[in-house]
Scaffold this motif. Structure first.
Motif, mmCIF file in Angstrom:
data_model
loop_
_atom_site.group_PDB
_atom_site.id
_atom_site.type_symbol
_atom_site.label_atom_id
_atom_site.label_comp_id
_atom_site.label_asym_id
_atom_site.label_seq_id
_atom_site.Cartn_x
_atom_site.Cartn_y
_atom_site.Cartn_z
ATOM 1 N N LEU A 154 0.829 -1.203 0.000
ATOM 2 C CA LEU A 154 0.000 0.000 0.000
ATOM 3 C C LEU A 154 0.861 1.250 0.000
ATOM 4 O O LEU A 154 0.616 2.195 -0.768
ATOM 5 C CB LEU A 154 -0.916 -0.016 1.224
ATOM 6 N N TYR A 155 1.906 1.266 0.837
ATOM 7 C CA TYR A 155 2.796 2.423 0.899
ATOM 8 C C TYR A 155 3.508 2.651 -0.438
ATOM 9 O O TYR A 155 3.652 3.798 -0.882
ATOM 10 C CB TYR A 155 3.854 2.226 1.996
ATOM 11 N N VAL A 156 3.952 1.570 -1.064
ATOM 12 C CA VAL A 156 4.648 1.703 -2.351
ATOM 13 C C VAL A 156 3.704 2.294 -3.398
ATOM 14 O O VAL A 156 4.119 3.110 -4.233
ATOM 15 C CB VAL A 156 5.199 0.342 -2.811
ATOM 16 N N GLY A 157 2.439 1.907 -3.342
ATOM 17 C CA GLY A 157 1.470 2.456 -4.287
ATOM 18 C C GLY A 157 1.315 3.961 -4.180
ATOM 19 O O GLY A 157 0.973 4.631 -5.157
ATOM 20 N N PHE A 158 1.591 4.515 -2.995
ATOM 21 C CA PHE A 158 1.453 5.961 -2.802
ATOM 22 C C PHE A 158 2.410 6.747 -3.701
ATOM 23 O O PHE A 158 2.107 7.874 -4.092
ATOM 24 C CB PHE A 158 1.725 6.336 -1.338
ATOM 25 N N TYR A 476 12.020 4.983 2.657
ATOM 26 C CA TYR A 476 11.622 4.311 3.893
ATOM 27 C C TYR A 476 10.537 3.249 3.726
ATOM 28 O O TYR A 476 10.465 2.310 4.530
ATOM 29 C CB TYR A 476 11.128 5.348 4.913
ATOM 30 N N ALA A 477 9.673 3.386 2.733
ATOM 31 C CA ALA A 477 8.476 2.529 2.672
ATOM 32 C C ALA A 477 8.808 1.064 2.456
ATOM 33 O O ALA A 477 8.156 0.185 3.031
ATOM 34 C CB ALA A 477 7.539 3.031 1.573
ATOM 35 N N GLY A 479 12.236 -0.501 2.219
ATOM 36 C CA GLY A 479 13.664 -0.784 2.305
ATOM 37 C C GLY A 479 13.922 -1.903 3.288
ATOM 38 O O GLY A 479 13.733 -3.084 3.009
ATOM 39 N N THR A 480 14.349 -1.515 4.480
ATOM 40 C CA THR A 480 14.610 -2.495 5.537
ATOM 41 C C THR A 480 13.356 -3.289 5.874
ATOM 42 O O THR A 480 13.423 -4.487 6.177
ATOM 43 C CB THR A 480 15.129 -1.781 6.787
ATOM 44 N N SER A 481 12.206 -2.650 5.810
ATOM 45 C CA SER A 481 10.956 -3.299 6.224
ATOM 46 C C SER A 481 10.635 -4.524 5.374
ATOM 47 O O SER A 481 10.155 -5.539 5.887
ATOM 48 C CB SER A 481 9.800 -2.303 6.186
ATOM 49 N N ILE A 482 10.896 -4.444 4.076
ATOM 50 C CA ILE A 482 10.556 -5.592 3.230
ATOM 51 C C ILE A 482 11.538 -6.740 3.440
ATOM 52 O O ILE A 482 11.153 -7.919 3.397
ATOM 53 C CB ILE A 482 10.485 -5.173 1.745
ATOM 54 N N LEU A 483 12.802 -6.428 3.705
ATOM 55 C CA LEU A 483 13.768 -7.478 4.035
ATOM 56 C C LEU A 483 13.375 -8.167 5.338
ATOM 57 O O LEU A 483 13.450 -9.401 5.457
ATOM 58 C CB LEU A 483 15.174 -6.881 4.158
ATOM 59 N N PHE A 484 12.941 -7.373 6.306
ATOM 60 C CA PHE A 484 12.483 -7.920 7.582
ATOM 61 C C PHE A 484 11.254 -8.808 7.377
ATOM 62 O O PHE A 484 11.153 -9.901 7.951
ATOM 63 C CB PHE A 484 12.151 -6.769 8.534
ATOM 64 N N GLY A 485 10.325 -8.359 6.537
ATOM 65 C CA GLY A 485 9.114 -9.130 6.283
ATOM 66 C C GLY A 485 9.411 -10.489 5.668
ATOM 67 O O GLY A 485 8.850 -11.509 6.080
ATOM 68 N N ALA A 563 8.275 3.188 8.213
ATOM 69 C CA ALA A 563 8.907 1.872 8.092
ATOM 70 C C ALA A 563 8.526 0.974 9.269
ATOM 71 O O ALA A 563 8.210 -0.209 9.089
ATOM 72 C CB ALA A 563 10.420 2.028 8.003
ATOM 73 N N MET A 564 8.549 1.524 10.473
ATOM 74 C CA MET A 564 8.250 0.726 11.659
ATOM 75 C C MET A 564 6.778 0.340 11.734
ATOM 76 O O MET A 564 6.431 -0.689 12.318
ATOM 77 C CB MET A 564 8.652 1.497 12.925
ATOM 78 N N SER A 565 5.900 1.152 11.154
ATOM 79 C CA SER A 565 4.468 0.853 11.212
ATOM 80 C C SER A 565 4.144 -0.478 10.554
ATOM 81 O O SER A 565 3.215 -1.180 10.976
ATOM 82 C CB SER A 565 3.662 1.973 10.549
#
Length: 618
Positions: A154-158, A476-477, A479-485, A563-565
């Motif tokens: 969703l964030y990437v779509g923004f 931020y949308a 980056g690290t968050s998708i690797l963590f996911g 990112a943390m959200s």
């Protein structure tokens, strides 16, 4: 039984009830009476018609919608995975990191991580036949990672839709005899604008080419903003382009895979046609061969640099589209017996070959630019939006029939972006309607809600200072968050659900159990690779910037909150699940890590995850 016959003209038909009305609900049989008049004689024929009831599975639920054709699925996956980054990112990385030598770490990480993770997501979605959140009925404790990837999409779509709107703006601007990014005599140009004809301007940081100023000042109007705290109103031209993109996305997605599967026949194949045409034109230009040689030149000494390996690993993580929930959503609409193993090999190979092929197209034109302006290749080579919205348009503008070539090029960018945006939207829509069943009957309205919300948020990116918002979101949308996911996803499947059970699921679908290599990658290699990437992502983090503009601290704080959200959905849902299950903590944990279909075993004290064998088996 009473029926009424009515003749209208020469032919008429009447539908009459077969039985007297009753209070029972459901499909009713009807009698179709066809009355024809031939030479004054009425001829009557009757047919009993019973509506086909919805197909249900063994559990009594409606069967899931499937792709119209197998090729629809393949094109959708290829269209999503092959996006703008294949054109503007990979070729530059290859050139910068040892040319052909870069393919060594790239292929290494593709084999040990890219393909296994891609295969894992396709199999996960196809077996469980749900979106990114619903598939975690196999291990309810990890359901939060499903919401993580949905939020990321969703964030990437923004901001991703904004790139497509830029391409559309350039496309409209190309329908002219004199392309607007050729000269410095336009209303948006500054005194610093200087043509490439003055070679000294290349090394002057205070000078800008007409193409650079057209993008910054003519399209973005960034000169009217002092920074991210001075956005201004949305530019109506870009807003209209963004609106067109949103409308295209809505009518591609509103009916599900039945419509999107047809759209990708154009959006997924058109880039290959255009890339081929551009390559045939590019290799005929002076200096093109030198550019291609620079692209392919092999420097194995570069492989001694750890940064080269890190960039190869990063490119693999993001180029295949793993971790956005899209592969899970798309494969969930496959037939249960579809060979997802073969699909994974085909689509990952095509994605990598496309990246490599696009490098020939890009560097044939960069070599031409280097030759034409008599400058070193590294003066014109760059990645990101600057390549496709500045350097490439500038090269095209020097060709005979430049307007035609510009139209062709921006149509390619448009189609590259649309099907990737469709994939991201489908991940959100499928993930949420599968989780909240009440939305199934209102897919059209829910899709309208999602695309409208995306449009409204994206308006921040088409203001005068919108490029600052775009850069912040891009940084931020996902980056690290998708690797963590993806890391949590791999751990949840390979360790908690069990790689042996996951292999059993695949064997049930395709009749062939994954080999030892795949099982080892899922359980050990891929999780270690992803953990390494998460650590590197944190260790090498740098705050975003746009040119010389440095973002204020509050903007970086907002970025980290974004990112943390998504990442915090994993612990939040895990805590929620453990708190809402009945019994003592051990009992609640047992239910949380056991597949929902096996919860009856927990009641009998049979919990696989509480045995050593479960953790050691491969």
């Amino acid at each position: 039984m009473l029926t009424e016959r009515v003749a209208v003209g020469l032919m008429s038909s009447v539908v009459a009830p077969e039985k007297a009305p009753s209070n029972t609900m459901g499909p009713k049989e009807v009698e179709l009476i066809l009355v024809k008049e031939q030479n004054g004689v009425q001829v009557t024929s009757t047919t009993l018609v019973a509506p086909t009831p919805p197909q249900t599975n063994a559990s009594g639920e409606e069967e899931r919608e499937t792709w119209g054709k197998k090729i629809d699925f393949l094109l959708s996956v290829i269209g999503f995975a092959v996006d703008l980054a294949n054109v503007w990112r990979f070729p530059y990385l290859c050139y910068k990191n040892g040319g052909g030598a870069f393919l060594v770490p790239y292929m290494f990480f593709m084999v040990i991580a890219g393909m296994p993770l891609f295969y894992m997501e396709l199999a996960l979605g196809q077996y469980n036949r749900e979106g990114a959140a619903g598939v975690w009925k196999i291990c309810p404790l990890f359901k939060g990672v499903g919401f993580t990837v949905i939020l990321i999409s969703l964030y990437v779509g923004f901001y991703y839709n904004v790139i497509i709107s830029w391409a559309l703006f350039y496309l409209f601007s190309s329908f002219t005899g004199d392309l607007p990014w050729v000269h410095c005599n336009n209303s948006w140009n500054s005194p610093n604008c200087s043509d490439w004809a003055d070679n000294s301007s290349v090394n002057d940081i205070y000078k800008a080419t007409p193409a650079q100023e057209y993008f910054d000042r003519g399209v973005l109007h960034i000169q009217d903003s002092r920074g991210i705290d001075d956005l201004g109103r949305p530019r109506w031209q870009l807003t209209c382009c963004l609106g067109v993109v949103i409308v295209l996305l809505y009518f591609s997605l509103w009916k599900g895979v039945k419509t999107s599967g047809k759209v990708v026949w154009i959006t997924a194949t058109m880039p290959y046609v255009v890339l081929t045409v551009l390559l045939l034109r590019g290799v005929t230009l002076p200096g093109a061969i030198d550019g291609i040689k620079a692209y392919l030149s092999v420097d194995f000494l570069k492989l001694c640099d750890a940064k080269v390996w890190i960039e190869a690993a990063t490119q693999i993580c993001f180029s295949l589209g793993v971790g956005f929930g899209v592969l899970i959503a798309f494969s969930s609409y496959n037939k249960f017996s579809n060979n997802c193993y073969r699909d994974a090999i085909i689509t990952t190979s095509i994605n990598s070959l496309t990246s490599f092929f696009s490098g020939f197209v890009v560097f044939s034109f960069l070599g031409y630019m280097s030759f034409k302006h008599n400058v070193a290749l590294d003066k014109v080579a760059r990645d990101g939006a600057g390549l496709v919205f500045v350097i490439y348009p500038e090269a095209i503008a020097t060709l005979p029939g430049s307007s035609v070539w510009a139209v062709i090029f921006f149509i390619m960018l448009l189609t590259l972006g649309i099907d990737s945006a469709m994939g991201g939207m489908e991940s959100v829509i499928t993930g949420l309607i599968d989780e909240f069943k009440c939305l199934h009957k209102h897919r059209e309205l829910f899709t309208l809600f999602i695309v409208t919300a995306t449009f409204l948020i994206s308006l921040f990116c088409v203001t005068n200072g919108g490029m600052y918002v775009f850069t912040l979101l891009d940084h931020y949308a996902a980056g690290t968050s998708i690797l963590f996911g993806v890391l949590i996803e791999a751990i949840g499947i390979a360790w908690f659900y069990g790689v042996d059970r996951f292999s059993d699921d695949i064997e049930e679908m395709i009749g062939q159990r994954p080999g030892l290599y795949w099982r080892l990658c899922w359980k050990f290699v891929s999780p270690c690779f992803l953990l390494f990437m998460v650590v590197v992502s944190f260790a090498t983090f740098n705050p975003p910037n746009y040119g010389s503009y440095e973002f204020p601290q509050w903007a970086n704080t907002v970025g980290w909150c974004l990112a943390m959200s998504s990442m915090t959905m994993v612990p939040i849902y895990a805590i929620y699940k453990l708190c809402t299950l009945p019994g003592k903590f051990c009992n609640r944990l047992a239910y949380a890590i056991t597949p929902e279909k096996d919860h009856h075993l927990v009641a009998n004290g049979e919990v696989r995850q509480f045995t050593l064998k479960h953790w050691l088996v491969v």
